[in-house]
Design a protein around this motif. Structure first.
Motif, PDB file in Angstrom:
ATOM      1  N   VAL A   1      -0.495 -16.760   6.553  1.00  0.00           N
ATOM      2  CA  VAL A   1      -1.876 -16.483   6.168  1.00  0.00           C
ATOM      3  C   VAL A   1      -2.268 -15.070   6.587  1.00  0.00           C
ATOM      4  CG1 VAL A   1      -4.283 -17.145   6.547  1.00  0.00           C
ATOM      5  CG2 VAL A   1      -2.539 -18.905   6.241  1.00  0.00           C
ATOM      6  N   SER A   2      -1.883 -14.687   7.800  1.00  0.00           N
ATOM      7  CA  SER A   2      -2.238 -13.355   8.300  1.00  0.00           C
ATOM      8  C   SER A   2      -1.548 -12.259   7.504  1.00  0.00           C
ATOM      9  CB  SER A   2      -1.870 -13.229   9.780  1.00  0.00           C
ATOM     10  OG  SER A   2      -0.472 -13.394   9.969  1.00  0.00           O
ATOM     11  N   GLY A   3      -0.300 -12.507   7.099  1.00  0.00           N
ATOM     12  CA  GLY A   3       0.425 -11.508   6.339  1.00  0.00           C
ATOM     13  C   GLY A   3      -0.161 -11.289   4.959  1.00  0.00           C
ATOM     14  N   ILE A   4      -0.553 -12.372   4.318  1.00  0.00           N
ATOM     15  CA  ILE A   4      -1.184 -12.275   3.002  1.00  0.00           C
ATOM     16  C   ILE A   4      -2.505 -11.525   3.124  1.00  0.00           C
ATOM     17  CG2 ILE A   4      -2.235 -13.619   1.143  1.00  0.00           C
ATOM     18  CD1 ILE A   4      -0.097 -15.779   1.773  1.00  0.00           C
ATOM     19  N   PHE A   5      -3.275 -11.860   4.173  1.00  0.00           N
ATOM     20  CA  PHE A   5      -4.536 -11.155   4.406  1.00  0.00           C
ATOM     21  C   PHE A   5      -4.291  -9.667   4.644  1.00  0.00           C
ATOM     22  CE2 PHE A   5      -6.702  -9.259   8.075  1.00  0.00           C
ATOM     23  CZ  PHE A   5      -7.941  -8.998   7.509  1.00  0.00           C
ATOM     24  N   PHE A   6      -3.298  -9.342   5.478  1.00  0.00           N
ATOM     25  CA  PHE A   6      -3.069  -7.942   5.822  1.00  0.00           C
ATOM     26  C   PHE A   6      -2.614  -7.138   4.607  1.00  0.00           C
ATOM     27  CE2 PHE A   6      -0.431  -4.458   7.590  1.00  0.00           C
ATOM     28  CZ  PHE A   6      -1.430  -3.814   8.318  1.00  0.00           C
ATOM     29  N   ALA A   7      -1.784  -7.729   3.767  1.00  0.00           N
ATOM     30  CA  ALA A   7      -1.340  -7.036   2.558  1.00  0.00           C
ATOM     31  C   ALA A   7      -2.536  -6.676   1.679  1.00  0.00           C
ATOM     32  CB  ALA A   7      -0.345  -7.898   1.792  1.00  0.00           C
ATOM     33  N   ARG A   8      -3.483  -7.605   1.595  1.00  0.00           N
ATOM     34  CA  ARG A   8      -4.688  -7.337   0.799  1.00  0.00           C
ATOM     35  C   ARG A   8      -5.580  -6.314   1.494  1.00  0.00           C
ATOM     36  NH1 ARG A   8      -5.849 -13.756  -0.320  1.00  0.00           N
ATOM     37  NH2 ARG A   8      -4.332 -14.040  -2.012  1.00  0.00           N
ATOM     38  N   LEU A   9      -5.619  -6.361   2.823  1.00  0.00           N
ATOM     39  CA  LEU A   9      -6.462  -5.437   3.571  1.00  0.00           C
ATOM     40  C   LEU A   9      -6.019  -3.995   3.382  1.00  0.00           C
ATOM     41  CD1 LEU A   9      -8.682  -4.809   5.676  1.00  0.00           C
ATOM     42  CD2 LEU A   9      -6.937  -5.173   7.450  1.00  0.00           C
ATOM     43  N   ILE A  10      -4.727  -3.736   3.565  1.00  0.00           N
ATOM     44  CA  ILE A  10      -4.267  -2.349   3.443  1.00  0.00           C
ATOM     45  C   ILE A  10      -4.394  -1.855   1.998  1.00  0.00           C
ATOM     46  CG2 ILE A  10      -2.805  -2.362   5.477  1.00  0.00           C
ATOM     47  CD1 ILE A  10      -0.396  -2.916   3.747  1.00  0.00           C
ATOM     48  N   GLU A  11      -4.322  -2.785   1.050  1.00  0.00           N
ATOM     49  CA  GLU A  11      -4.561  -2.413  -0.348  1.00  0.00           C
ATOM     50  C   GLU A  11      -6.008  -1.973  -0.520  1.00  0.00           C
ATOM     51  OE1 GLU A  11      -3.028  -1.481  -3.795  1.00  0.00           O
ATOM     52  OE2 GLU A  11      -1.794  -2.845  -2.586  1.00  0.00           O
ATOM     53  N   SER A  12      -6.939  -2.747   0.054  1.00  0.00           N
ATOM     54  CA  SER A  12      -8.357  -2.409  -0.081  1.00  0.00           C
ATOM     55  C   SER A  12      -8.708  -1.127   0.664  1.00  0.00           C
ATOM     56  CB  SER A  12      -9.228  -3.562   0.425  1.00  0.00           C
ATOM     57  OG  SER A  12      -9.130  -3.708   1.835  1.00  0.00           O
ATOM     58  N   LEU A  13      -7.966  -0.824   1.729  1.00  0.00           N
ATOM     59  CA  LEU A  13      -8.196   0.412   2.480  1.00  0.00           C
ATOM     60  C   LEU A  13      -7.533   1.617   1.833  1.00  0.00           C
ATOM     61  CD1 LEU A  13      -7.718  -0.845   6.179  1.00  0.00           C
ATOM     62  CD2 LEU A  13      -9.871  -0.370   5.001  1.00  0.00           C
ATOM     63  N   GLY A  14      -6.750   1.364   0.798  1.00  0.00           N
ATOM     64  CA  GLY A  14      -6.090   2.453   0.089  1.00  0.00           C
ATOM     65  C   GLY A  14      -4.892   3.044   0.808  1.00  0.00           C
ATOM     66  N   ILE A  15      -4.277   2.268   1.717  1.00  0.00           N
ATOM     67  CA  ILE A  15      -3.163   2.796   2.501  1.00  0.00           C
ATOM     68  C   ILE A  15      -1.911   1.924   2.388  1.00  0.00           C
ATOM     69  CG2 ILE A  15      -4.639   4.009   4.155  1.00  0.00           C
ATOM     70  CD1 ILE A  15      -4.302   1.651   6.074  1.00  0.00           C
ATOM     71  N   ALA A  16      -1.860   1.048   1.393  1.00  0.00           N
ATOM     72  CA  ALA A  16      -0.738   0.111   1.271  1.00  0.00           C
ATOM     73  C   ALA A  16       0.596   0.834   1.119  1.00  0.00           C
ATOM     74  CB  ALA A  16      -0.976  -0.832   0.102  1.00  0.00           C
ATOM     75  N   ALA A  17       0.643   1.852   0.283  1.00  0.00           N
ATOM     76  CA  ALA A  17       1.915   2.550   0.049  1.00  0.00           C
ATOM     77  C   ALA A  17       2.431   3.198   1.321  1.00  0.00           C
ATOM     78  CB  ALA A  17       1.734   3.602  -1.050  1.00  0.00           C
ATOM     79  N   GLU A  18       1.527   3.847   2.065  1.00  0.00           N
ATOM     80  CA  GLU A  18       1.933   4.525   3.300  1.00  0.00           C
ATOM     81  C   GLU A  18       2.402   3.520   4.354  1.00  0.00           C
ATOM     82  OE1 GLU A  18      -1.635   7.035   1.823  1.00  0.00           O
ATOM     83  OE2 GLU A  18      -0.834   5.008   1.589  1.00  0.00           O
ATOM     84  N   ILE A  19       1.672   2.422   4.515  1.00  0.00           N
ATOM     85  CA  ILE A  19       2.030   1.438   5.545  1.00  0.00           C
ATOM     86  C   ILE A  19       3.320   0.716   5.170  1.00  0.00           C
ATOM     87  CG2 ILE A  19       1.307  -0.650   6.750  1.00  0.00           C
ATOM     88  CD1 ILE A  19      -0.261   1.931   7.456  1.00  0.00           C
ATOM     89  N   ASN A  20       3.430   0.284   3.924  1.00  0.00           N
ATOM     90  CA  ASN A  20       4.603  -0.495   3.523  1.00  0.00           C
ATOM     91  C   ASN A  20       5.877   0.337   3.466  1.00  0.00           C
ATOM     92  OD1 ASN A  20       3.435  -3.055   3.311  1.00  0.00           O
ATOM     93  ND2 ASN A  20       2.619  -2.585   1.280  1.00  0.00           N
ATOM     94  N   ALA A  21       5.747   1.646   3.353  1.00  0.00           N
ATOM     95  CA  ALA A  21       6.932   2.510   3.324  1.00  0.00           C
ATOM     96  C   ALA A  21       7.696   2.441   4.638  1.00  0.00           C
ATOM     97  CB  ALA A  21       6.522   3.947   3.017  1.00  0.00           C
ATOM     98  N   ARG A  22       7.008   2.091   5.709  1.00  0.00           N
ATOM     99  CA  ARG A  22       7.688   2.024   7.006  1.00  0.00           C
ATOM    100  C   ARG A  22       7.347   0.741   7.781  1.00  0.00           C
ATOM    101  NH1 ARG A  22       3.554   5.876   7.177  1.00  0.00           N
ATOM    102  NH2 ARG A  22       2.007   5.602   8.847  1.00  0.00           N
ATOM    103  N   ALA A  23       6.814  -0.255   7.075  1.00  0.00           N
ATOM    104  CA  ALA A  23       6.451  -1.518   7.718  1.00  0.00           C
ATOM    105  C   ALA A  23       7.688  -2.342   8.070  1.00  0.00           C
ATOM    106  CB  ALA A  23       5.536  -2.328   6.810  1.00  0.00           C
ATOM    107  N   THR A  24       7.529  -3.205   9.067  1.00  0.00           N
ATOM    108  CA  THR A  24       8.543  -4.201   9.401  1.00  0.00           C
ATOM    109  C   THR A  24       8.000  -5.544   8.945  1.00  0.00           C
ATOM    110  OG1 THR A  24       9.245  -2.909  11.338  1.00  0.00           O
ATOM    111  CG2 THR A  24       9.897  -5.236  11.262  1.00  0.00           C
ATOM    112  N   ILE A  25       8.422  -5.983   7.766  1.00  0.00           N
ATOM    113  CA  ILE A  25       7.896  -7.215   7.174  1.00  0.00           C
ATOM    114  C   ILE A  25       8.907  -8.332   7.407  1.00  0.00           C
ATOM    115  CG2 ILE A  25       6.988  -8.302   5.093  1.00  0.00           C
ATOM    116  CD1 ILE A  25       6.474  -5.499   3.975  1.00  0.00           C
ATOM    117  N   ILE A  26       8.481  -9.379   8.104  1.00  0.00           N
ATOM    118  CA  ILE A  26       9.378 -10.482   8.416  1.00  0.00           C
ATOM    119  C   ILE A  26       9.071 -11.665   7.497  1.00  0.00           C
ATOM    120  CG2 ILE A  26       9.577  -9.702  10.802  1.00  0.00           C
ATOM    121  CD1 ILE A  26       7.786 -12.069  11.605  1.00  0.00           C
ATOM    122  N   PRO A  27      10.068 -12.488   7.173  1.00  0.00           N
ATOM    123  CA  PRO A  27       9.827 -13.620   6.270  1.00  0.00           C
ATOM    124  C   PRO A  27       8.912 -14.673   6.890  1.00  0.00           C
ATOM    125  CG  PRO A  27      12.059 -13.687   7.145  1.00  0.00           C
ATOM    126  CD  PRO A  27      11.488 -12.358   7.531  1.00  0.00           C
TER     127      PRO A  27
END
Length: 228
Positions: free
Chosen positions: A120-146
């Protein structure tokens, strides 16, 4: 086993359930055989035919199963609210996350941010960084766990920040919770419990549900990072 209740729970309640299970058994209740996973994973397991006596899921997830008649709607009780928070490795400086601007700057400055793909938190965070306009920058170096605990990636130095429900962050030793993401940016998740309709231990399960929703367990929920 006749004196055991099978319980499947979202990871956010793992700390609280682990503490409460021993107390409940010691007070004369049944033994609790608990297994923990993200809500979406548990929904998939239930729909594939896995059985249990009690489920603890997000309010929305449990309501879905009640509509499908997999869970007895009359048995459902809300247990706790939980906020998504941010943690750092023990001893690290606590960054500014008190405002939207501070949070945005903190996320952009991090070497890597750890978050979960299906929780739930991961889905929320993905939407949050999208709304903040920083998804590309964060996901380029994020550590995303299953799935699992994102804060473990702080201990192994794979990430500078971990994002998850505060109660999940607190399950990991060697980290410090900075605090919740500003409330204006999130709606706390509500976690609920209910009895599966196929359970052959309705009386025991309902007794345990009443205990989990009682004032008696509120201090344990708070200590684990949840709001009763």
């Amino acid at each position: 086993m006749p004196d055991t209740i099978r319980l499947l729970s979202t990871l956010a309640l793992k700390g609280a359930v682990a503490d409460l299970a021993g107390q409940y058994a010691a007070a004369g209740g049944v033994r609790i055989d608990a297994d923990f996973a993200p809500t979406l994973a548990l929904l998939d397991r239930i729909r594939r035919g896995e059985g249990a006596d009690i489920l603890i899921l997000t309010q929305e997830g449990l309501a879905e199963l009640a509509r499908e008649a997999s869970v007895a709607a009359a048995s459902c009780v809300d247990l706790a609210r939980s906020c998504v928070g941010i943690a750092v490795k023990e001893g690290a400086l606590h960054p500014d996350i008190a405002s939207e601007a501070g949070l945005r700057a903190t996320l952009l400055a991090a070497r890597s941010v750890a978050y979960s793909r299906i929780g739930v938190s991961g889905i929320f965070f993905a939407r949050l960084i999208e709304s903040l306009g920083i998804a590309a920058e964060i996901n380029a170096r994020a550590t995303i766990i299953p799935s699992g605990f994102t804060a473990e990636r702080l201990v192994t130095d794979e990430a500078d920040l971990a994002v998850q429900q505060i109660s999940e962050l607190k399950q990991v030793a060697g980290i410090e919770v900075v605090g919740p993401i500003p409330r204006v940016l999130q709606t706390p998740a509500v976690f609920s419990a209910g009895r599966m309709t196929a359970s052959g231990k309705a009386e025991q399960a309902d007794r345990l549900l009443r205990y989990l929703a009682s004032d008696e367990v509120a201090p344990v929920l708070r200590e684990s990072g949840l709001e009763p």
